[in-house]
Design a protein around this motif. Structure first.
Motif, PDB file in Angstrom:
ATOM      1  N   PHE A  62       0.835  -1.196   0.000  1.00 20.38           N
ATOM      2  CA  PHE A  62       0.000   0.000   0.000  1.00 20.38           C
ATOM      3  C   PHE A  62       0.873   1.250   0.000  1.00 20.38           C
ATOM      4  O   PHE A  62       0.648   2.181  -0.774  1.00 20.38           O
ATOM      5  N   ILE A  63       1.908   1.266   0.857  1.00 21.36           N
ATOM      6  CA  ILE A  63       2.805   2.418   0.952  1.00 21.36           C
ATOM      7  C   ILE A  63       3.584   2.618  -0.345  1.00 21.36           C
ATOM      8  O   ILE A  63       3.778   3.755  -0.793  1.00 21.36           O
ATOM      9  N   GLU A  64       4.018   1.536  -0.972  1.00 14.12           N
ATOM     10  CA  GLU A  64       4.723   1.635  -2.259  1.00 14.12           C
ATOM     11  C   GLU A  64       3.863   2.380  -3.273  1.00 14.12           C
ATOM     12  O   GLU A  64       4.323   3.305  -3.950  1.00 14.12           O
ATOM     13  N   ASN A  65       2.593   2.001  -3.372  1.00 15.59           N
ATOM     14  CA  ASN A  65       1.673   2.655  -4.301  1.00 15.59           C
ATOM     15  C   ASN A  65       1.349   4.085  -3.867  1.00 15.59           C
ATOM     16  O   ASN A  65       1.240   4.984  -4.705  1.00 15.59           O
ATOM     17  N   LEU A  66       1.232   4.298  -2.573  1.00 16.84           N
ATOM     18  CA  LEU A  66       0.973   5.639  -2.035  1.00 16.84           C
ATOM     19  C   LEU A  66       2.125   6.581  -2.393  1.00 16.84           C
ATOM     20  O   LEU A  66       1.899   7.711  -2.845  1.00 16.84           O
ATOM     21  N   LEU A  67       3.371   6.123  -2.203  1.00 18.30           N
ATOM     22  CA  LEU A  67       4.528   6.960  -2.528  1.00 18.30           C
ATOM     23  C   LEU A  67       4.589   7.287  -4.015  1.00 18.30           C
ATOM     24  O   LEU A  67       4.936   8.407  -4.402  1.00 18.30           O
ATOM     25  N   MET A  68       4.250   6.324  -4.863  1.00 20.30           N
ATOM     26  CA  MET A  68       4.233   6.596  -6.297  1.00 20.30           C
ATOM     27  C   MET A  68       3.173   7.655  -6.619  1.00 20.30           C
ATOM     28  O   MET A  68       3.421   8.567  -7.404  1.00 20.30           O
ATOM     29  N   ALA A  69       2.020   7.550  -5.994  1.00 19.10           N
ATOM     30  CA  ALA A  69       0.950   8.529  -6.228  1.00 19.10           C
ATOM     31  C   ALA A  69       1.343   9.911  -5.702  1.00 19.10           C
ATOM     32  O   ALA A  69       1.146  10.921  -6.386  1.00 19.10           O
ATOM     33  N   ILE A  70       1.926   9.967  -4.501  1.00 19.86           N
ATOM     34  CA  ILE A  70       2.337  11.256  -3.918  1.00 19.86           C
ATOM     35  C   ILE A  70       3.431  11.906  -4.763  1.00 19.86           C
ATOM     36  O   ILE A  70       3.357  13.102  -5.076  1.00 19.86           O
ATOM     37  N   MET A  71       4.449  11.132  -5.150  1.00 23.33           N
ATOM     38  CA  MET A  71       5.534  11.680  -5.968  1.00 23.33           C
ATOM     39  C   MET A  71       4.986  12.197  -7.286  1.00 23.33           C
ATOM     40  O   MET A  71       5.374  13.270  -7.756  1.00 23.33           O
ATOM     41  N   SER A  72       4.054  11.462  -7.878  1.00 20.31           N
ATOM     42  CA  SER A  72       3.440  11.889  -9.137  1.00 20.31           C
ATOM     43  C   SER A  72       2.677  13.198  -8.957  1.00 20.31           C
ATOM     44  O   SER A  72       2.807  14.118  -9.775  1.00 20.31           O
ATOM     45  N   ALA A  73       1.907  13.279  -7.895  1.00 21.42           N
ATOM     46  CA  ALA A  73       1.130  14.500  -7.633  1.00 21.42           C
ATOM     47  C   ALA A  73       2.067  15.686  -7.417  1.00 21.42           C
ATOM     48  O   ALA A  73       1.819  16.783  -7.945  1.00 21.42           O
ATOM     49  N   LEU A  74       3.144  15.487  -6.675  1.00 19.02           N
ATOM     50  CA  LEU A  74       4.101  16.580  -6.433  1.00 19.02           C
ATOM     51  C   LEU A  74       4.752  17.050  -7.717  1.00 19.02           C
ATOM     52  O   LEU A  74       4.948  18.250  -7.924  1.00 19.02           O
ATOM     53  N   ILE A  75       5.099  16.128  -8.587  1.00 19.38           N
ATOM     54  CA  ILE A  75       5.706  16.491  -9.874  1.00 19.38           C
ATOM     55  C   ILE A  75       4.695  17.269 -10.722  1.00 19.38           C
ATOM     56  O   ILE A  75       5.044  18.270 -11.354  1.00 19.38           O
ATOM     57  N   LEU A  76       3.451  16.817 -10.729  1.00 21.02           N
ATOM     58  CA  LEU A  76       2.433  17.472 -11.553  1.00 21.02           C
ATOM     59  C   LEU A  76       2.111  18.897 -11.091  1.00 21.02           C
ATOM     60  O   LEU A  76       1.795  19.762 -11.909  1.00 21.02           O
ATOM     61  N   ILE A  77       2.194  19.145  -9.774  1.00 19.80           N
ATOM     62  CA  ILE A  77       1.828  20.488  -9.279  1.00 19.80           C
ATOM     63  C   ILE A  77       2.997  21.463  -9.231  1.00 19.80           C
ATOM     64  O   ILE A  77       2.794  22.638  -9.051  1.00 19.80           O
ATOM     65  N   LYS A  78       4.235  20.973  -9.432  1.00 18.07           N
ATOM     66  CA  LYS A  78       5.364  21.921  -9.346  1.00 18.07           C
ATOM     67  C   LYS A  78       5.641  22.627 -10.647  1.00 18.07           C
ATOM     68  O   LYS A  78       5.128  22.432 -11.666  1.00 18.07           O
TER      69      LYS A  78
END
Length: 150
Positions: A134-150
């Motif tokens: 779950f955390i592996e997928n969560l980190l991928m989603a969080i990193m993706s969201a951070l990249i998209l908003i920067k």
């Protein structure tokens, strides 16, 4: 000697080469390397990965051939995380896959109460499906969201 016996060698050195030519230092790079290495483990034996993965993945339950596509998508996502300016389309796909991955693990472990092994490091491990996945997928989603908003 069968060509299949060279698959792990090709996966290791091919992945290492791609990481080497795109390397930059940041948490984003850590995520990229981690995702690439996880993809490499799946690519070493896609059939074994698929046997575990299809037992809980929501996309695979609707599209059986997804087990053959996902490791390559994961490798592409990892490589894009290694770029200083990753393509937004690939990062959006990573976000979607991270969310679907979290939902798949949550459903299998917490709703369906299944006792399965995680396919995140290939098909032969005895790592139980659960919070790590779950955390592996969560980190991928969080990193993706951070990249998209920067």
């Amino acid at each position: 000697m069968q060509l299949k016996s060279f698959t792990p060698l090709v996966a290791v050195f091919g992945t290492s080469f791609l990481i080497t030519i795109t390397l930059i230092k940041s948490f984003q790079v850590f995520m990229g390397i981690s995702i690439c290495l996880l993809a490499m483990l799946k690519l070493m034996d896609i059939e074994a990965f698929g046997l575990s993965y299809k037992k809980y993945d929501l996309i695979t339950s609707r599209f059986k051939n997804w087990i053959y596509i996902y490791p390559f998508c994961e490798l592409l996502i990892g490589l894009c995380f290694l770029l200083s300016a990753p393509p937004s389309s690939i990062i959006l796909i990573a976000l979607i896959l991270g969310i679907f991955g979290m939902a798949s693990v949550f459903k299998a472990v917490y709703l369906d109460k299944l006792k399965l092994n995680c396919a995140c490091v290939g098909g032969y491990t005895k790592i139980p499906l659960g919070i790590i996945s779950f955390i592996e997928n969560l980190l991928m989603a969080i990193m993706s969201a951070l990249i998209l908003i920067k």
